[in-house]
Design a protein around this motif. Sequence first.
Motif, short mmCIF file in Angstrom:
data_model
loop_
_atom_site.label_atom_id
_atom_site.label_comp_id
_atom_site.label_asym_id
_atom_site.label_seq_id
_atom_site.Cartn_x
_atom_site.Cartn_y
_atom_site.Cartn_z
N LEU A 42 27.57 -58.45 86.24
CA LEU A 42 27.30 -57.50 86.08
C LEU A 42 26.43 -57.11 84.63
O LEU A 42 25.52 -57.11 84.21
N GLU A 43 27.30 -57.49 83.55
CA GLU A 43 27.16 -57.25 82.57
C GLU A 43 26.10 -57.99 81.22
O GLU A 43 25.20 -57.92 81.00
N ARG A 44 26.95 -59.45 82.24
CA ARG A 44 25.89 -60.29 81.82
C ARG A 44 24.62 -60.19 81.88
O ARG A 44 23.00 -60.71 81.29
N MET A 45 24.58 -60.36 83.23
CA MET A 45 23.06 -59.92 83.86
C MET A 45 22.44 -59.00 83.26
O MET A 45 20.77 -59.27 82.68
N GLU A 46 23.26 -57.34 82.99
CA GLU A 46 22.09 -56.75 82.15
C GLU A 46 21.46 -57.20 81.07
O GLU A 46 20.54 -56.61 80.31
N LYS A 47 22.20 -57.58 80.38
CA LYS A 47 22.38 -58.24 78.63
C LYS A 47 20.46 -58.94 78.78
O LYS A 47 20.35 -58.34 77.80
N ASN A 48 20.91 -60.23 79.73
CA ASN A 48 20.26 -60.84 79.90
C ASN A 48 18.65 -60.09 80.39
O ASN A 48 17.66 -60.90 78.94
N LYS A 49 18.89 -59.16 81.36
CA LYS A 49 17.37 -59.11 81.63
C LYS A 49 17.18 -57.56 80.51
O LYS A 49 15.22 -58.07 80.38
N ALA A 50 17.60 -56.88 78.97
CA ALA A 50 17.27 -56.39 78.73
C ALA A 50 16.87 -57.05 77.80
O ALA A 50 15.45 -56.86 77.28
N MET A 51 17.21 -58.33 77.10
CA MET A 51 16.56 -58.82 75.80
C MET A 51 15.20 -59.44 76.66
O MET A 51 14.38 -59.40 75.37
N THR A 53 13.23 -58.45 78.57
CA THR A 53 11.97 -57.36 78.62
C THR A 53 12.18 -56.78 77.45
O THR A 53 10.98 -55.89 77.36
N ASN A 54 12.52 -56.88 77.10
CA ASN A 54 12.98 -56.65 75.18
C ASN A 54 12.90 -54.46 75.30
O ASN A 54 12.90 -54.31 74.60
N GLN A 55 13.80 -54.31 76.08
CA GLN A 55 14.38 -53.52 76.15
C GLN A 55 15.71 -53.22 75.29
O GLN A 55 16.77 -52.46 75.34
N TYR A 56 15.89 -54.42 74.76
CA TYR A 56 18.12 -54.42 73.87
C TYR A 56 17.37 -53.31 73.09
O TYR A 56 19.08 -52.17 73.55
N GLU A 57 16.87 -53.25 72.46
CA GLU A 57 16.41 -51.80 71.58
C GLU A 57 16.86 -50.66 72.07
O GLU A 57 17.18 -49.80 71.48
#
Length: 416
Positions: A42-51, A53-57
Amino acid sequence: MTLSLIGLVSIQIYWIKNASAVKEANFRRSVNESMVKVVQKLERMEKNKAMQTNQYESMLNFNRHLEYDAFVTTGGLDSLISLVLNMRGIDTRYEFGIYKPEGSQFLLEKSTNYQNELIQKGYAFPLFPNDIYTSPEYLCIYFPLERQFLLTELWGMLLISIILIIIIVYSFSYTITTIFRQKRLSEMKNDFINNMTHEFKTPISTISLACEALEDKDLRGSGEFLDSYLSMIREENRRLAGMAEKILQTAVIDKGQLKMNKEQIDVHKIIGDVVKNIRIQVEIKDGEIRRRLMATHPVIEGDKVHVTNLIYNLLDNANKYSPKKPLITITTENASNGLVITIEDNGIGIGKNDQKKIFDKLYRVPTGNIQEVRGFGLGLSYVKAIVEEHHGKISVDSEVNRGSKFKVFLPNIIRE
Ligand SMILES: Nc1ncnc2c1ncn2[C@@H]1O[C@H](COP(=O)(O)OP(=O)(O)OP(=O)(O)O)[C@@H](O)[C@H]1O
Ligand SMILES: [Mg+2]
């Protein structure tokens, strides 16, 4: 044997309990490992998704992870959990949800029916443990059929144990009953030999006394004495032969070699003959034999000798087991396709428990005070065998100290 059986059963129970504890621990470990994997995924999935959609930052900035629906749906998480659990061999129904203690709410759940169980009985795993800025959230999983699942895993072992225990208990009780039966049989055989010796002794000593008297030269001259001693010897000899015949007859029945000479016999006539023989013995005791021969058709198909013996045995018992003034009634009646003979006495009677056994070979009702009544315990077993050869029926109805009533049914025609 009982002790070791109890020991064996307790050890068995102990082992099964142990095994079930081990199974449960295994289950917990598998669930733990699986769910840790899910959490990491789940953690990885979230990171990927954030990257993507550019929401990581922005996530880093606000220290807040994405909404669940943005990177994983209920269906997605469900198939992920199911996959991981299946890999570990856990294929039982499960319910899951993501729970946030702050506000006590479920952010995501498979079905809404198990909220309480998920919180109270489920397994909980912290989500995003590295995210220290948001309040904790937990992935909870609950197995409604956990017990049954663990039991089915143990089922084989349990079944084999139960079968083995049943076999042991069965053979144990079988052995015990056999030992007791053998013991009773050997006691009965001892009694039989004692009785037989006594029964034979009386006529033997009478005969030898008579012989001694005959050897006396002074007595030989008198013809009257000679006759009386001779008839005494003849009578005692007849008794001996009768007894030997009775014992031999039983052996013949045991071997199944009983021969029947079927002919038309008049039961009333047979009863008349037997009563004539036995009347004296009854009258000595001040007793009486009454005949109520009401059958209009007393002729049946049967063996004359055996039926005579049958009636003799029953009348003999009625007389023997009525110590005071025997009142014996012998009744005949026609029943549908047969004849019912009833022999009733006012003797000592037979207890309910003994009534089942008196037709067994060698069985005699154990009574302390009337041991003077001698017998082999063969009479009724012979009677029963004869009744069965004639395809008839015999039953007894008796009350202690009141008397007994034996009912014999013999069919008109013996149908094989
Ligand atoms: N009419 C009766 N009243 C009371 N007890 C009876 C009567 N008939 C049979 N019994 C009981 O049933 C037992 C079995 O009877 P059975 O006729 O088989 O043997 P028995 O009379 O002892 O010996 P035998 O072989 O000489 O006939 C008897 O020992 C007696 O205890
Ligand atoms: Mg008898």
